[in-house]
Design an enzyme around this catalytic site. Structure first.
Site, PDB file in Angstrom:
ATOM      1  N   HIS A 132      28.797  48.889  75.389  1.00 41.38           N
ATOM      2  CA  HIS A 132      29.911  48.094  75.761  1.00 41.38           C
ATOM      3  C   HIS A 132      31.013  48.009  76.942  1.00 41.38           C
ATOM      4  O   HIS A 132      30.259  49.219  77.532  1.00 41.38           O
ATOM      5  CB  HIS A 132      30.744  48.132  73.849  1.00 41.38           C
ATOM      6  N   LYS A 136      36.782  48.853  75.665  1.00 39.46           N
ATOM      7  CA  LYS A 136      36.158  48.586  74.295  1.00 39.46           C
ATOM      8  C   LYS A 136      36.616  50.295  73.556  1.00 39.46           C
ATOM      9  O   LYS A 136      36.601  51.120  73.780  1.00 39.46           O
ATOM     10  CB  LYS A 136      34.508  48.565  73.420  1.00 39.46           C
TER      11      LYS A 136
HETATM   12  P1  NAD Z   1      41.165  43.569  71.811  1.00 36.18           P
HETATM   13  O1  NAD Z   1      42.219  44.969  72.176  1.00 36.18           O
HETATM   14  O2  NAD Z   1      41.291  42.466  73.274  1.00 36.18           O
HETATM   15  O3  NAD Z   1      42.274  43.224  70.971  1.00 36.18           O
HETATM   16  C1  NAD Z   1      42.513  43.095  69.428  1.00 36.18           C
HETATM   17  C2  NAD Z   1      44.541  42.083  69.364  1.00 36.18           C
HETATM   18  O4  NAD Z   1      45.142  43.218  68.452  1.00 36.18           O
HETATM   19  C3  NAD Z   1      45.072  42.760  70.661  1.00 36.18           C
HETATM   20  O5  NAD Z   1      45.275  41.720  71.294  1.00 36.18           O
HETATM   21  C4  NAD Z   1      46.391  43.580  69.566  1.00 36.18           C
HETATM   22  O6  NAD Z   1      47.976  43.313  70.517  1.00 36.18           O
HETATM   23  C5  NAD Z   1      46.814  43.260  68.961  1.00 36.18           C
HETATM   24  N1  NAD Z   1      46.698  44.238  67.557  1.00 36.18           N
HETATM   25  C6  NAD Z   1      47.063  45.234  67.615  1.00 36.18           C
HETATM   26  N2  NAD Z   1      47.657  45.899  66.744  1.00 36.18           N
HETATM   27  C7  NAD Z   1      48.236  44.535  66.501  1.00 36.18           C
HETATM   28  C8  NAD Z   1      48.582  44.245  65.189  1.00 36.18           C
HETATM   29  N3  NAD Z   1      49.756  45.319  64.044  1.00 36.18           N
HETATM   30  N4  NAD Z   1      49.117  43.047  63.895  1.00 36.18           N
HETATM   31  C9  NAD Z   1      48.189  42.381  64.928  1.00 36.18           C
HETATM   32  N5  NAD Z   1      47.812  42.327  65.752  1.00 36.18           N
HETATM   33  C10 NAD Z   1      47.836  43.407  66.191  1.00 36.18           C
HETATM   34  O7  NAD Z   1      39.699  43.999  71.161  1.00 36.18           O
HETATM   35  P2  NAD Z   1      38.766  42.620  70.863  1.00 36.18           P
HETATM   36  O8  NAD Z   1      38.299  42.945  71.855  1.00 36.18           O
HETATM   37  O9  NAD Z   1      39.085  41.598  70.130  1.00 36.18           O
HETATM   38  O10 NAD Z   1      38.616  43.462  69.646  1.00 36.18           O
HETATM   39  C11 NAD Z   1      38.885  43.269  68.311  1.00 36.18           C
HETATM   40  C12 NAD Z   1      37.875  43.950  66.921  1.00 36.18           C
HETATM   41  O11 NAD Z   1      37.214  42.914  66.473  1.00 36.18           O
HETATM   42  C13 NAD Z   1      37.743  45.629  67.785  1.00 36.18           C
HETATM   43  O12 NAD Z   1      37.941  45.847  66.105  1.00 36.18           O
HETATM   44  C14 NAD Z   1      36.402  45.002  67.870  1.00 36.18           C
HETATM   45  O13 NAD Z   1      35.524  45.982  67.848  1.00 36.18           O
HETATM   46  C15 NAD Z   1      35.790  44.272  67.003  1.00 36.18           C
HETATM   47  N6  NAD Z   1      35.038  43.283  67.052  1.00 36.18           N
HETATM   48  C16 NAD Z   1      34.229  42.660  65.977  1.00 36.18           C
HETATM   49  C17 NAD Z   1      32.775  41.946  66.409  1.00 36.18           C
HETATM   50  C18 NAD Z   1      32.202  41.476  65.172  1.00 36.18           C
HETATM   51  O14 NAD Z   1      31.748  40.569  65.058  1.00 36.18           O
HETATM   52  N7  NAD Z   1      32.386  41.628  63.882  1.00 36.18           N
HETATM   53  C19 NAD Z   1      33.122  41.135  67.719  1.00 36.18           C
HETATM   54  C20 NAD Z   1      33.905  41.819  68.675  1.00 36.18           C
HETATM   55  C21 NAD Z   1      34.606  42.506  68.324  1.00 36.18           C
END
Ligand code: NAD
Length: 241
Positions: A132, A136
């Site tokens: 990744h 991440k």
């Molecule tokens: P990212 O870091 O770009 O985004 C996370 C967001 O959450 C940020 O904007 C952050 O400010 C926000 N956040 C943090 N604390 C918060 C709170 N208390 N309340 C509200 N918002 C809050 O990460 P990303 O790449 O968008 O990934 C997010 C999550 O999704 C990760 O855990 C990643 O592993 C997961 N993910 C899952 C899949 C899937 O298919 N299930 C795919 C991609 C990513």
């Protein structure tokens, strides 16, 4: 938008949040609430609450869902056992889709992994490799964990080996290796290796865009709206179970 599914989105400013917002219209979804750090998590008026943020937000997401009786789609990965338990407990009262990966291709990979483990049997050593992007936060990926769980179930072993270093000795046939590579802007790659004597089978999935996860999550949101309370994953949504 007429008849659109009304969604409250947690993690709206993140990479996944922004991708979901970008594709929402074309999936008949209206994002009525864009929540990120500092916002009170609430889902009043929404048909479904979607979470792509970070694991420690899970409790607040479950509480908001329970308070307003809103079905949940949770895409965040890396939850501790305790955080998972809170989600399982909320699923007694709410329908929740909790999936480590929302892409159709990866869910096919889950199925193929299960089938290959059954066909190949104990003579093949099992290793999982994932890569990744450099930003991440959790490792190994939630998807690699799901793949490991599938192999553990098929092989009836609990032994996972996260990386190797030093004089580790010969490989224990019952262990499942799990390796996380980080770098660049790689959206997500997973390979399951079945290494036998004289032959090796590898199953690989490569995601080139976050759109596949975003569209899958919105498909799950449409599906979960009419469901009964319970914990579901993407294979339920796709009818692969
Ligand atoms: P990212 O870091 O770009 O985004 C996370 C967001 O959450 C940020 O904007 C952050 O400010 C926000 N956040 C943090 N604390 C918060 C709170 N208390 N309340 C509200 N918002 C809050 O990460 P990303 O790449 O968008 O990934 C997010 C999550 O999704 C990760 O855990 C990643 O592993 C997961 N993910 C899952 C899949 C899937 O298919 N299930 C795919 C991609 C990513």
């Amino acid at each position: 938008m007429k008849n659109a599914l009304r969604v409250a989105l947690v993690g709206a400013a993140g990479r996944m949040g922004q991708t979901i917002i970008a594709v929402a219209n074309s999936e008949s979804v209206e994002i009525i609430s864009k929540l990120d750090q500092g916002d009170q998590i609430a889902s009043a008026g929404a048909d479904v609450l979607i979470d792509f943020s970070q694991p420690d937000v899970g409790n607040a997401v479950c509480e908001a869902g329970l308070k307003a009786n809103t079905p949940l789609v949770i895409g965040t990965t890396g939850h501790s056992l305790e955080q998972r338990k809170a989600i399982e407990s909320a699923a007694k009262k709410l329908p929740i889709v909790f999936a480590s990966n929302f892409s159709v291709g990866v869910n096919a990979l889950f199925w193929l992994t299960e089938q290959a483990a059954r066909v190949l049997g104990d003579g093949f050593d099992l290793e999982i490799v994932e890569m990744h992007h450099r930003l991440k936060k959790d490792a190994p990926s939630g998807t690699a964990r799901t793949l490991a769980e599938i192999l553990q179930r098929e092989r009836k072993t609990t032994q996972l080996r996260y990386g190797r270093e030093g004089i580790v000795g010969e490989r224990d046939p019952s262990e499942i290796g799990v390796h996380a590579i980080r770098g660049g802007d790689v959206v997500g790659e997973h390979t399951v290796i079945f290494a036998g004597s004289g032959e090796r089978l590898e199953l690989t999935h490569r995601a080139a865009s976050r759109e596949t996860f975003a569209r899958g999550a919105l498909r799950a949101a449409h599906w979960v709206k009419g469901e009964r309370p319970g914990l579901y994953d993407m294979r339920d949504v796709l009818g692969l179970k």
